[in-house]
Write a protein that holds these residues in place. Structure first.
Motif, PDB file in Angstrom:
ATOM      1  N   ARG A   1       0.821  -1.209   0.000  1.00 38.88           N
ATOM      2  CA  ARG A   1       0.000   0.000   0.000  1.00 38.88           C
ATOM      3  C   ARG A   1       0.859   1.264   0.000  1.00 38.88           C
ATOM      4  NH1 ARG A   1      -5.341   0.726   1.573  1.00 38.88           N
ATOM      5  NH2 ARG A   1      -5.385  -1.476   2.167  1.00 38.88           N
ATOM      6  N   PHE A   2       0.485   2.189  -0.879  1.00 37.65           N
ATOM      7  CA  PHE A   2       1.238   3.452  -1.003  1.00 37.65           C
ATOM      8  C   PHE A   2       0.217   4.572  -1.101  1.00 37.65           C
ATOM      9  CE2 PHE A   2       4.754   5.987  -1.365  1.00 37.65           C
ATOM     10  CZ  PHE A   2       5.094   6.463  -2.613  1.00 37.65           C
ATOM     11  N   SER A   3       0.236   5.456  -0.135  1.00 41.16           N
ATOM     12  CA  SER A   3      -0.773   6.515  -0.065  1.00 41.16           C
ATOM     13  C   SER A   3      -0.169   7.863  -0.428  1.00 41.16           C
ATOM     14  CB  SER A   3      -1.346   6.597   1.355  1.00 41.16           C
ATOM     15  OG  SER A   3      -1.892   5.351   1.733  1.00 41.16           O
ATOM     16  N   LEU A   4      -0.936   8.626  -1.182  1.00 34.40           N
ATOM     17  CA  LEU A   4      -0.558  10.005  -1.511  1.00 34.40           C
ATOM     18  C   LEU A   4      -1.451  10.939  -0.712  1.00 34.40           C
ATOM     19  CD1 LEU A   4       1.117  11.911  -3.387  1.00 34.40           C
ATOM     20  CD2 LEU A   4      -0.852  11.859  -4.937  1.00 34.40           C
ATOM     21  N   ILE A   5      -0.847  11.919  -0.079  1.00 32.78           N
ATOM     22  CA  ILE A   5      -1.589  12.831   0.797  1.00 32.78           C
ATOM     23  C   ILE A   5      -1.409  14.258   0.310  1.00 32.78           C
ATOM     24  CG2 ILE A   5      -1.873  13.623   3.182  1.00 32.78           C
ATOM     25  CD1 ILE A   5      -0.226  10.882   3.815  1.00 32.78           C
ATOM     26  N   LEU A   6      -2.539  14.916   0.133  1.00 31.37           N
ATOM     27  CA  LEU A   6      -2.528  16.346  -0.139  1.00 31.37           C
ATOM     28  C   LEU A   6      -2.872  17.021   1.178  1.00 31.37           C
ATOM     29  CD1 LEU A   6      -3.230  14.836  -2.878  1.00 31.37           C
ATOM     30  CD2 LEU A   6      -4.212  17.020  -3.607  1.00 31.37           C
ATOM     31  N   GLU A   7      -1.897  17.656   1.784  1.00 28.82           N
ATOM     32  CA  GLU A   7      -2.069  18.189   3.140  1.00 28.82           C
ATOM     33  C   GLU A   7      -3.162  19.259   3.191  1.00 28.82           C
ATOM     34  OE1 GLU A   7      -0.713  17.047   5.818  1.00 28.82           O
ATOM     35  OE2 GLU A   7       0.758  15.685   4.952  1.00 28.82           O
ATOM     36  N   SER A   8      -3.206  20.114   2.194  1.00 26.68           N
ATOM     37  CA  SER A   8      -4.220  21.166   2.120  1.00 26.68           C
ATOM     38  C   SER A   8      -4.500  21.401   0.641  1.00 26.68           C
ATOM     39  CB  SER A   8      -3.716  22.449   2.797  1.00 26.68           C
ATOM     40  OG  SER A   8      -4.664  23.484   2.655  1.00 26.68           O
ATOM     41  N   ALA A   9      -5.543  20.748   0.145  1.00 24.43           N
ATOM     42  CA  ALA A   9      -5.791  20.736  -1.295  1.00 24.43           C
ATOM     43  C   ALA A   9      -5.974  22.144  -1.847  1.00 24.43           C
ATOM     44  CB  ALA A   9      -7.018  19.887  -1.602  1.00 24.43           C
ATOM     45  N   SER A  10      -5.412  22.350  -3.040  1.00 24.80           N
ATOM     46  CA  SER A  10      -5.579  23.627  -3.726  1.00 24.80           C
ATOM     47  C   SER A  10      -6.070  23.364  -5.137  1.00 24.80           C
ATOM     48  CB  SER A  10      -4.260  24.400  -3.755  1.00 24.80           C
ATOM     49  OG  SER A  10      -3.285  23.686  -4.498  1.00 24.80           O
TER      50      SER A  10
END
Lengths: 114, 115
Positions: B73-82
């Motif tokens: 499993r590999f997750s991508l995180i957008l901390e504060s989406a723009s």
């Protein structure tokens, strides 16, 4: 840094005809791998063909073949007997190390006319 | 068959939200990648991982982070989406260099819209 350039944003071909998609790349490595990937409207990227730079013989997969010119850093894809199912985005890609990250070109959208 | 599965095909999120994109592969691949696909720009590498808990920045890591707690499993995180993160996101996996297998396998992509 490696770069991959596809100079044809869109191409069109008549069904059953032959079309060639162009790709050039820049690298200082002597050994590397080149790929053509197909992305149909379903968005699933599919490997079409690969070429190892140390091999002089051009790769062939059924109706798909490449023209690999190492000195010119050129890697074109020829599709023979084009079919409607060949309509897709095609991406040229490079990696210097098998299994490692890929550098992609901007893509060529191929349309096939019945 | 190798399968790379992304949790969502379409997502709509609001500006400022924290967004998680999940990717799972079932072939015990060491390497996993997150790419972003934009018209005319092809695919650009955001992050990659060659082992559990290992990560490396790609070409465009700004505004993103990743997590790999398990091999599959590999997750991508957008901390504060723009809004400039509105794009198609593709996950891929491959065997390690040295195995002789050069093929990367891709998920079906997540089309993210940030409003």
């Amino acid at each position: 840094a490696q770069t991959v350039t596809q100079s044809q944003p869109e191409m069109s071909v008549q069904e059953a005809e032959t079309v060639t998609l162009s790709c050039t790349y820049d690298t200082s490595e002597s050994d590397y791998y080149l790929f053509w990937y197909k992305q149909p409207p379903s968005r699933q990227m599919i490997l079409v063909i690969r070429q190892e730079a140390y091999k002089q013989q051009n790769a062939t997969e059924n109706r798909f073949s490449v023209n690999f010119q190492k000195a010119a850093k050129s890697f074109s894809l020829k599709i023979s007997d084009s079919q409607l199912g060949d309509a897709a985005m095609y991406f040229c890609a490079y990696t210097y190390n098998a299994g490692n990250m890929l550098t992609f070109g901007g893509g060529t959208r191929l349309m096939v006319k019945p | 068959d190798v399968k790379v599965t992304q949790s969502s095909r379409y997502l709509v999120k609001r500006t400022g939200e924290k967004v998680f994109l999940e990717c799972v592969q079932d072939m015990d691949h060491e390497n996993m990648f997150w790419y972003r696909q934009d018209p005319g720009l092809g695919l650009r590498l955001i992050y990659f991982s060659y082992d559990v808990k290992m990560k490396e920045k790609g070409d465009i890591p700004e505004g993103y982070s990743v997590s790999r707690e398990k091999k599959e499993r590999f997750s991508l995180i957008l901390e504060s989406a723009s809004t400039n993160q509105t794009s198609m996101y593709l996950c891929a996996s491959s065997l390690s260099p040295g195995t002789g297998n050069t093929e990367a396998f891709f998920g079906q992509g997540t089309r993210l819209t940030v409003v």
